[in-house]
Design a protein around this motif. Structure first.
Motif, PDB file in Angstrom:
ATOM      1  N   THR A 101    -110.044 -30.952  31.452  1.00 49.84           N
ATOM      2  CA  THR A 101    -109.022 -31.718  32.142  1.00 49.84           C
ATOM      3  C   THR A 101    -107.847 -30.822  32.459  1.00 49.84           C
ATOM      4  OG1 THR A 101    -107.955 -32.391  30.084  1.00 49.84           O
ATOM      5  CG2 THR A 101    -109.684 -33.848  30.939  1.00 49.84           C
ATOM      6  N   GLN A 102    -107.012 -31.258  33.385  1.00 52.99           N
ATOM      7  CA  GLN A 102    -105.828 -30.502  33.733  1.00 52.99           C
ATOM      8  C   GLN A 102    -104.639 -31.449  33.846  1.00 52.99           C
ATOM      9  OE1 GLN A 102    -106.602 -28.374  37.392  1.00 52.99           O
ATOM     10  NE2 GLN A 102    -107.635 -26.712  36.312  1.00 52.99           N
ATOM     11  N   GLN A 103    -103.487 -30.987  33.424  1.00 49.10           N
ATOM     12  CA  GLN A 103    -102.242 -31.730  33.590  1.00 49.10           C
ATOM     13  C   GLN A 103    -101.600 -31.287  34.900  1.00 49.10           C
ATOM     14  OE1 GLN A 103    -100.518 -33.908  31.397  1.00 49.10           O
ATOM     15  NE2 GLN A 103    -102.316 -34.027  30.117  1.00 49.10           N
TER      16      GLN A 103
END
Length: 76
Positions: free
Chosen positions: A70-72
């Motif tokens: 996942t990425q913010q």
């Protein structure tokens, strides 16, 4: 009597909560048919284990994608 070796397989599931129904929805990215829902996280976990086990009875899945992470994102 020969001992049977049990091979554990690990899959990553994405879990979301539907704002309309309040149900937890989970799916395994890239694994066609590997999706379900539950009223609690425990029920969702059990349902995911059941559906993936059923799908594996048909043989090894041909994954059409692989979970990476996942990425913010920060948006100004």
């Amino acid at each position: 009597m020969a001992a049977t070796t049990l091979i554990m397989k690990t899959f990553t599931a994405i879990v979301e909560k539907c704002t309309e129904t309040g149900l937890y929805v989970g799916y395994v990215p890239g694994f066609p048919g590997a999706h379900t829902q539950g009223t609690s996280l425990d029920e969702l976990q059990q349902n995911l284990q059941e559906v993936v086990s059923m799908l594996l009875e048909d043989g090894e899945p041909v994954l059409d994608a692989q979970f990476v992470g996942t990425q913010q994102l920060a948006i100004a």
